[in-house]
Design a protein around this motif. Structure first.
Motif, PDB file in Angstrom:
ATOM      1  N   ASN A 173       1.102  -1.097   0.444  1.00 15.76           N
ATOM      2  CA  ASN A 173      -0.387  -0.009  -0.027  1.00 15.76           C
ATOM      3  C   ASN A 173       0.833   0.940   0.004  1.00 15.76           C
ATOM      4  N   ILE A 174       1.901   1.028   0.435  1.00 17.05           N
ATOM      5  CA  ILE A 174       3.166   2.212   0.923  1.00 17.05           C
ATOM      6  C   ILE A 174       3.754   2.273  -0.114  1.00 17.05           C
ATOM      7  N   LEU A 175       4.484   2.144  -1.162  1.00 19.17           N
ATOM      8  CA  LEU A 175       4.718   1.439  -3.061  1.00 19.17           C
ATOM      9  C   LEU A 175       4.072   2.852  -3.386  1.00 19.17           C
ATOM     10  N   GLU A 176       5.200   3.282  -4.499  1.00 19.69           N
ATOM     11  CA  GLU A 176       4.237   4.531  -5.153  1.00 19.69           C
ATOM     12  C   GLU A 176       3.600   2.628  -6.826  1.00 19.69           C
ATOM     13  N   SER A 177       1.874   3.098  -7.497  1.00 23.46           N
ATOM     14  CA  SER A 177       1.589   2.441  -8.360  1.00 23.46           C
ATOM     15  C   SER A 177       2.131   2.611  -9.233  1.00 23.46           C
ATOM     16  N   ASN A 178       2.243   0.825 -10.490  1.00 23.23           N
ATOM     17  CA  ASN A 178       2.659   0.457 -11.193  1.00 23.23           C
ATOM     18  C   ASN A 178       1.364   0.054 -11.875  1.00 23.23           C
ATOM     19  N   GLU A 179       2.367  -0.247 -12.915  1.00 20.07           N
ATOM     20  CA  GLU A 179       1.436  -0.559 -13.967  1.00 20.07           C
ATOM     21  C   GLU A 179       1.279  -2.190 -13.709  1.00 20.07           C
ATOM     22  N   ILE A 180       0.342  -2.779 -13.649  1.00 23.29           N
ATOM     23  CA  ILE A 180       0.247  -4.154 -13.437  1.00 23.29           C
ATOM     24  C   ILE A 180       0.534  -5.177 -14.424  1.00 23.29           C
ATOM     25  N   GLU A 181       2.087  -6.187 -13.997  1.00 25.80           N
ATOM     26  CA  GLU A 181       2.386  -7.305 -14.675  1.00 25.80           C
ATOM     27  C   GLU A 181       2.483  -8.589 -14.113  1.00 25.80           C
ATOM     28  N   THR A 182       2.455  -9.319 -15.069  1.00 27.53           N
ATOM     29  CA  THR A 182       2.310 -10.829 -14.750  1.00 27.53           C
ATOM     30  C   THR A 182       3.187 -11.511 -14.773  1.00 27.53           C
ATOM     31  N   LEU A 183       3.215 -12.152 -13.649  1.00 27.24           N
ATOM     32  CA  LEU A 183       4.505 -12.163 -13.137  1.00 27.24           C
ATOM     33  C   LEU A 183       4.664 -13.936 -14.106  1.00 27.24           C
ATOM     34  N   ASP A 184       6.433 -14.092 -14.485  1.00 26.08           N
ATOM     35  CA  ASP A 184       6.645 -15.352 -14.840  1.00 26.08           C
ATOM     36  C   ASP A 184       6.786 -16.474 -14.332  1.00 26.08           C
ATOM     37  N   ALA A 185       7.106 -16.282 -12.460  1.00 27.03           N
ATOM     38  CA  ALA A 185       6.832 -17.338 -11.861  1.00 27.03           C
ATOM     39  C   ALA A 185       6.458 -16.342 -10.707  1.00 27.03           C
ATOM     40  N   PHE A 186       6.130 -16.976  -9.102  1.00 25.69           N
ATOM     41  CA  PHE A 186       5.857 -16.211  -8.321  1.00 25.69           C
ATOM     42  C   PHE A 186       5.845 -17.092  -6.974  1.00 25.69           C
ATOM     43  N   GLU A 187       6.778 -17.553  -5.730  1.00 29.44           N
ATOM     44  CA  GLU A 187       6.402 -18.648  -4.680  1.00 29.44           C
ATOM     45  C   GLU A 187       6.573 -17.482  -3.997  1.00 29.44           C
ATOM     46  N   GLU A 188       6.028 -18.480  -2.898  1.00 30.26           N
ATOM     47  CA  GLU A 188       5.578 -17.830  -1.045  1.00 30.26           C
ATOM     48  C   GLU A 188       6.374 -18.864  -0.039  1.00 30.26           C
ATOM     49  N   GLU A 189       7.363 -18.893   0.737  1.00 32.24           N
ATOM     50  CA  GLU A 189       7.378 -19.825   1.388  1.00 32.24           C
ATOM     51  C   GLU A 189       6.620 -18.916   2.938  1.00 32.24           C
ATOM     52  N   THR A 190       5.616 -20.102   2.940  1.00 31.15           N
ATOM     53  CA  THR A 190       4.513 -19.238   4.508  1.00 31.15           C
ATOM     54  C   THR A 190       6.011 -19.091   5.508  1.00 31.15           C
ATOM     55  N   GLY A 191       5.816 -18.218   6.092  1.00 29.66           N
ATOM     56  CA  GLY A 191       6.742 -17.208   7.191  1.00 29.66           C
ATOM     57  C   GLY A 191       8.631 -17.264   7.371  1.00 29.66           C
ATOM     58  N   LYS A 192       8.319 -17.517   5.805  1.00 31.89           N
ATOM     59  CA  LYS A 192       9.656 -16.642   5.274  1.00 31.89           C
ATOM     60  C   LYS A 192       9.813 -15.503   4.153  1.00 31.89           C
ATOM     61  N   GLY A 193       8.771 -15.595   3.480  1.00 35.06           N
ATOM     62  CA  GLY A 193       8.935 -14.640   2.544  1.00 35.06           C
ATOM     63  C   GLY A 193       8.359 -15.320   0.781  1.00 35.06           C
ATOM     64  N   ILE A 194       9.005 -14.214   0.016  1.00 37.46           N
ATOM     65  CA  ILE A 194       8.166 -14.321  -1.385  1.00 37.46           C
ATOM     66  C   ILE A 194       8.722 -14.367  -1.996  1.00 37.46           C
ATOM     67  N   GLN A 195       8.858 -14.538  -3.700  1.00 36.02           N
ATOM     68  CA  GLN A 195       9.707 -14.428  -4.454  1.00 36.02           C
ATOM     69  C   GLN A 195       9.122 -14.417  -6.373  1.00 36.02           C
ATOM     70  N   GLY A 196       9.363 -13.259  -6.784  1.00 37.79           N
ATOM     71  CA  GLY A 196       8.948 -13.537  -7.960  1.00 37.79           C
ATOM     72  C   GLY A 196      10.184 -13.095  -9.269  1.00 37.79           C
ATOM     73  N   ARG A 197       9.407 -13.464 -10.624  1.00 35.90           N
ATOM     74  CA  ARG A 197      10.222 -13.226 -11.868  1.00 35.90           C
ATOM     75  C   ARG A 197       9.663 -12.643 -12.612  1.00 35.90           C
ATOM     76  N   VAL A 198       9.588 -11.861 -13.397  1.00 35.94           N
ATOM     77  CA  VAL A 198       9.472 -11.029 -14.782  1.00 35.94           C
ATOM     78  C   VAL A 198      10.823 -11.044 -15.676  1.00 35.94           C
TER      79      VAL A 198
END
Length: 791
Positions: free
Chosen positions: A544-569
């Motif tokens: 919510n605090i980051l500046e708005s950007n055009e929505i992009e479709t991620l090539d890859a997304f992974e979320e490890e619960t309790g640890k973090g997230i990672q995305g790739r384009v």
């Protein structure tokens, strides 16, 4: 039409808009509700109130427990020959549109026969047929249109509440008698000799006697009982001289008409009782829509899903849960018991218990405490204790919660009443003794006259009217006090203790700042789109605090619960989460909550989450420190110590890592020498709130659960707390001034009584005059004090 907001709920539609019927919606849920309304000829809903709806938030299987007949039987109010009646709490009810649609539920389903909304209590009573329809289907229907009911254990265990209207009946009887007796007294007042003496004198006097009987034996009964109980306990309370005055008025008046000595004091008698009951009625009229004595039953679910030995799922009542049982906890469900996590990724929100909105992550084998809400997938847990023995509910069995604070506190009226009673009885006996030797014929007349004219009706009215009006004034400024006794205790406070999280800080906002190498525009865009796919609370705050950007479709997304997230384009990647997750060595010295970021496997920096303190906290502490000793008790670690020391006056004691029992014990120790105020918000403050002389619960929403407390203060008005304390003290000063005014009337009346000059007309004028003038003075004075809160 504004295309930036949802036509149904009024929320921003965002980048992804759902369009239907030339209207814009923020999600498919709102679109579905609109379709349901329009197809069932309920589109008038939007004409009554623009964007009045709520986004439906359906959780699959959430109401499966309503298939259990035992539970349904406890919830419904009527069940006979295929017709059931149920009353449900609907928190979203807020406007005319809500009332209209809920009272037209029969258009949504033919099995609904009628529905009636109780707007102040946010409840709806629904009558429906059970042929091809059930309570579960009714609740699901309400949830689908954005009016999900709040069904809790308190509803399951509810008892029929009877409303005590006896005071209203007594007030009506006294008012009726007072009006008629005054009317019958006019011939005596205006000395209508011929009419009075020749025809109706005896009739009028005995009619006044008849009207006074229900006043004595019914309307004034409570004063006689209270005086009797006080004397039996060897306590001279304010009811003793009142009961003496009422009884003496009646006996003296009865003797007067029997022996034709005069018309008596029936007008003063009935007027006195009427004004006393008005004061008592005003005193008892408090904010019934708030619950100050709620406990865990108001919040816990009424049923849970049990997994038996054959791995079958079964909905059972919460009271049937035993240690060793296996339970299935769904997303958004509250843990009603202490348990061990067997399987599933737990993201537990303990804001109900601690006021802290950030989720706590747990792994298999970890202990989970009752009161936490699961914010992820389903969990399988093993029960450690039954619901009544859990860590959370044990707080409520502490002796502090059964303590009646009012019973250990002597009100200002009772303190003065004791001295007043002794003084009046002394004056009456001394005066009667004097006249016994001076003129024996006047002795009894003087004795009764003193008791009549000195009846402390004005004193008895001063406190109820002043404090009752202060209750109303405080309520207008969103400070809801349990009773007038609490205001008197508030005026004596010497030490004020504050919880930190959710009290001094906002439970819904964080201050976030970035430390490290500046992120490029491309990296910020990739981070924003990666965060968008996550539902973790920290991810949502950061998103919510980051500046708005055009929505992009991620090539890859992974979320490890309790640890973090990672995305790739394309060839660019981003990671956000714990230091360990992104490959950085954690800083063991840091006590801050942080989200670390790496781009293309290179560490960039971290976002640090700081508590956002409510505006005006420094000024509040500065103001209160002039008259009170202050301290902060926090269950958190010392990560905010430096910020608090800068924010608060120098030398303010700060205690961290305080468990609920630590807070309670701390209050107990202070109470040996001081009157203690506790200000908190979470259930972990409940013990300290109950133990303190006055406990104030800070609430972001006054209609939701609040711990057992003496007052509820809207969070936006916390900075006014110092003013509320000052006004409480000033209200007591108003009462004392009222006592002085009443004393002046008594001195004048006692002069006539002691000298044997008391006439019926003097008593008839002085007694109502003193009562009315005290009521007017206290009302005007308390209203004047209330104006100070508007600044």
């Amino acid at each position: 039409m504004d295309t930036s907001i949802c036509y149904h709920c009024g929320e921003p539609s965002g980048k992804v808009k759902v369009c239907f019927d030339d209207k814009v919606f923020c999600c498919n849920g709102c679109k579905t509700v609109y379709e349901i309304f329009s197809t069932n000829d309920l589109s008038y809903y939007y004409d009554l109130e623009k964007s009045a709806g709520a986004t439906p938030n359906m959780v699959e299987g959430k109401f499966d427990y309503l298939a259990n007949d035992d539970i349904v039987n406890k919830l419904v109010e009527f069940d006979e020959e295929g017709i059931q009646v149920v009353q449900l709490l609907i928190p979203h009810i807020h406007c005319s549109s809500c009332i209209w649609v809920l009272e037209n539920l029969n258009r949504l389903h033919s099995c609904v026969k009628s529905s009636q909304v109780d707007f102040p209590k946010k409840k709806v009573r629904i009558t429906y047929t059970t042929t091809g329809f059930s309570l579960k289907e009714l609740v699901v229907l309400l949830a689908k249109v954005g009016y999900e009911p709040n069904i809790s254990l308190e509803d399951f265990a509810k008892k029929k509440v009877t409303v005590d209207r006896s005071l209203m009946y007594k007030l009506g009887v006294a008012g009726f008698a007072f009006g008629n007796v005054m009317l019958l007294s006019f011939p005596e007042y205006f000395e209508v000799e011929e009419f009075w003496l020749d025809q109706y004198k005896v009739v009028f006097r005995w009619l006044m006697f008849a009207f006074s009987l229900p006043v004595i034996f019914y309307a004034a009964r409570d004063y006689f009982l209270a005086a009797f109980k006080g004397l039996r306990s060897k306590i001279l309370n304010i009811d003793v001289p009142i009961a003496l005055g009422i009884l003496t008025l009646f006996l003296r008046s009865t003797v007067d008409i029997i022996f034709d000595l005069g018309s008596g004091f029936f007008d003063s008698l009935t007027g006195l009782v009427f004004f006393l009951l008005v004061g008592r009625f005003f005193q008892q009229k408090t904010y019934g829509f708030l619950s100050f004595e709620r406990d865990y039953k108001s919040y816990f679910p009424i049923a849970v899903t049990k997994i038996d030995e054959n791995k079958r799922e079964e909905n059972i009542q919460i009271y049937e849960v035993k240690a060793g049982d296996r339970l299935l906890i769904h997303n958004q469900e509250i843990l009603p018991i202490d348990c061990i996590l067997i399987s599933g990724e737990a993201q537990i929100d303990y804001s109900f218990v601690t006021g802290e909105s950030q989720a706590v992550f747990k792994s298999s084998g970890d202990k989970l405490f009752a009161g936490g809400k699961q914010k992820g997938g389903p969990l399988e847990v093993e029960v450690l204790k039954s619901v009544s023995q859990s860590y959370l509910t044990q707080l409520w069995s502490n002796a502090a919660f059964s303590k009646n604070k009012a019973s250990h506190f002597q009100t200002i009226t009772d303190r003065i009443g004791k001295r007043f009673t002794i003084a009046i009885l002394t004056i009456a006996f001394v005066a009667a003794t004097f006249w016994l030797f001076a003129d024996a014929s006047k002795a009894m007349n003087v004795f009764t006259a003193v008791l009549i004219i000195a009846c402390p009706c004005a004193i008895a009215l001063a406190a109820p009217f002043t404090l009752g009006n202060m209750l109303r004034i405080f309520g207008k400024h969103q400070f809801y006090i349990k009773d007038t006794n609490t205001i008197e205790r508030l005026a004596q406070i010497e030490t004020a203790l504050f919880d930190k999280t959710g009290t001094l800080t906002s439970a819904s906002e964080n201050t976030i700042f970035y430390e490290g190498m500046e992120l490029t525009e491309q990296e910020v865009s990739l981070l924003k789109n990666t965060l968008r796919a996550s539902n973790h609370p920290l991810s949502r705050s950061l998103y919510n605090i980051l500046e708005s950007n055009e929505i992009e479709t991620l090539d890859a997304f992974e979320e490890e619960t309790g640890k973090g997230i990672q995305g790739r384009v394309d060839e660019h990647s981003i990671k956000a989460g714990s230091a360990k997750f992104i490959g950085k060595k954690p800083d063991v010295q840091s006590l801050d909550t942080s989200v670390y970021v790496s781009a293309n496997e290179n560490y960039k920096g971290r976002y640090v989450f700081k508590n956002k303190y409510r505006g005006g906290i420094s000024e509040l502490f500065e103001q209160m420190s002039n008259d009170h000793t202050l301290a902060v008790l926090s269950g958190d670690n010392e990560g905010e110590k430096d910020n608090l020391e800068e924010l608060l006056p120098f030398g303010t004691p700060l205690l961290f890592n305080q468990k609920p029992e630590d807070k309670l014990d701390f209050v107990k120790k202070l109470q040996i020498k001081n009157k203690v105020l506790m200000v908190g918000d979470g259930l972990n403050d409940a013990g300290a709130l109950a133990q303190s002389d006055v406990g104030i619960a800070i609430s972001e929403n006054i209609n939701v659960f609040s711990p057992a407390c003496d007052a509820i203060l809207d969070a936006s008005k916390l900075t006014q707390l110092g003013n509320f304390l000052k006004l409480s003290k000033q209200a007591i000063k108003v009462i004392k001034i009222s006592f002085l005014l009443s004393l002046c009337y008594n001195v004048i009346g006692l002069y006539f009584a002691i000298t044997g000059q008391l006439q019926p007309v003097i008593a008839a004028i002085l007694m109502p005059l003193s009562s009315i003038s005290i009521v007017v003075f206290t009302t005007l004075a308390s209203n004047f004090l209330g104006k100070k809160l508007r600044k």
